[in-house]
Design an enzyme around this catalytic site. Sequence first.
Site, PDB file in Angstrom:
ATOM      1  N   LEU A   1       8.700   4.534  78.866  1.00 29.57           N
ATOM      2  CA  LEU A   1       7.521   3.727  79.189  1.00 29.57           C
ATOM      3  C   LEU A   1       6.363   4.632  79.577  1.00 29.57           C
ATOM      4  O   LEU A   1       6.505   5.528  80.418  1.00 29.57           O
ATOM      5  CB  LEU A   1       7.833   2.770  80.343  1.00 29.57           C
ATOM      6  CG  LEU A   1       8.928   1.733  80.091  1.00 29.57           C
ATOM      7  CD1 LEU A   1       9.056   0.814  81.295  1.00 29.57           C
ATOM      8  CD2 LEU A   1       8.662   0.917  78.832  1.00 29.57           C
TER       9      LEU A   1
ATOM     10  N   GLY B   1      17.688   5.513  83.181  1.00 33.03           N
ATOM     11  CA  GLY B   1      17.204   5.996  84.479  1.00 33.03           C
ATOM     12  C   GLY B   1      15.695   5.994  84.491  1.00 33.03           C
ATOM     13  O   GLY B   1      15.053   6.207  83.454  1.00 33.03           O
ATOM     14  N   GLY B   2      15.102   5.779  85.670  1.00 33.50           N
ATOM     15  CA  GLY B   2      13.651   5.790  85.774  1.00 33.50           C
ATOM     16  C   GLY B   2      13.022   4.808  84.811  1.00 33.50           C
ATOM     17  O   GLY B   2      13.339   3.617  84.809  1.00 33.50           O
ATOM     18  N   ASP B   3      12.111   5.326  83.957  1.00 34.78           N
ATOM     19  CA  ASP B   3      11.442   4.462  82.976  1.00 34.78           C
ATOM     20  C   ASP B   3      11.965   4.721  81.564  1.00 34.78           C
ATOM     21  O   ASP B   3      11.263   4.471  80.589  1.00 34.78           O
ATOM     22  CB  ASP B   3       9.928   4.664  83.039  1.00 34.78           C
ATOM     23  CG  ASP B   3       9.514   6.108  82.776  1.00 34.78           C
ATOM     24  OD1 ASP B   3      10.418   6.964  82.606  1.00 34.78           O
ATOM     25  OD2 ASP B   3       8.305   6.389  82.731  1.00 34.78           O
ATOM     26  N   GLU B   4      13.183   5.227  81.457  1.00 33.60           N
ATOM     27  CA  GLU B   4      13.789   5.521  80.162  1.00 33.60           C
ATOM     28  C   GLU B   4      14.830   4.468  79.787  1.00 33.60           C
ATOM     29  O   GLU B   4      15.720   4.140  80.583  1.00 33.60           O
ATOM     30  CB  GLU B   4      14.438   6.902  80.171  1.00 33.60           C
ATOM     31  CG  GLU B   4      13.440   8.041  80.331  1.00 33.60           C
ATOM     32  CD  GLU B   4      14.109   9.396  80.350  1.00 33.60           C
ATOM     33  OE1 GLU B   4      13.391  10.396  80.121  1.00 33.60           O
ATOM     34  OE2 GLU B   4      15.336   9.469  80.597  1.00 33.60           O
TER      35      GLU B   4
END
Length: 293
Positions: free
Chosen positions: A172, A212-215
Site C-alpha cells: 500500500l 505484515g504492515g501494509d504488505e
Amino acid sequence: VMNILDALPDATAMLDTQGTIVAVNRAWRMFALDNGGDDTATGVGVNYLKVTDESGERGCPEAVVVAEQIRAVLSGVHADAEVEYLCSSPGITRWFLLRVSPIQHPVQGAIVSHINITRRKASEEQHLHAASHDPLTGLANRTLFMTRLKLTLKLRSGPRPPSTVGVIFIDLNRFKSVNDTYGHAAGDEVLLTSALRLRNATRPGDTVARLGGDEFAVIAPRVDASALADLGLRIQASLSGPHHVHGEMVTVRGSIGIHLAAPCDDPVEALARADTAMYRAKSAGADGLTLSP
C-alpha cells in the site's frame, strides 16, 4: 452396576463380546432422546456394531472407524481405543471422543463411552486460527500463506494436470502518512477496508494474506498469464478507491507485483519474484502493476 453407570456423566454403554448392548446409563438414554432416537435404535438388546456398520454404509466414515476400533478391543487386538469424531446436527457442531475399554465383569466385553469434547475442540480451533491468521484483518498470515503456497505448487492430485500458480505481492502506498497524520486507529481502518477490497476482487479459491504492515499477497491457483494479469488489474482497481478518514477522502493505492509460478517451483523464490516485481512497479509509478519475467 447400573448405579455406577448412571453416575458417569458421559453417554456410556456396556457391550458383550458380540457387540450387543447389555446396559446403558442415563446419559446415554437422554442423548438418544434429545436427538430423536429411542431404545429400539440404541438401547439394551441392540447390536451396536450393526448400528455403526449401517451408519458407515450410509456414508459416515467416522462410523466405520468406530466399528473397527470396537471390534479390535472386543477381539483383544487392542488393549483399548480412542477415536475423536465429528457428530453434528443441523445448526449444531459437536465433537466427541469415543473411548473403548475391555471388561470381564459383570460380562465379558467392553465399555463404550462417548465424551463430549466440543468445548475443547472449539478452543483448539480458535488457537489454530489465531496462530495462522492476522489478528486485525482476519486474513491468512505469512506462515499460513507460505504453507498454502508450498502445497499449491506441489498439488498434483485431481483429474486435471498441474497448472501454473499466480503469486501477487501488494504494497500500500502512502499508508505511513495515514498513520502519521491521523493516527494508528485510522491506519487500521484503512487496512481493514483494503483487506475487504482484496477479498472482493479475488476468486473464491484464492488465498489473500496480510504479510505484515501494509504488505499483502495473493495465491491464485490454476491460472494462466492472461487470467493472472486480469486479476492483478481487478486488485489494482479495487484498491484505487478513496478511504473516508476523519471526514476526509484519503487515497491509498497499491504497487503490485505479479509472478506466474510453475508447478513445483520453490515457494520462497516465487514470493521473492513477486516482491521484486512489486518494487519495479513502485519505482515506475506509485500505483503501478508489473509482471515478473
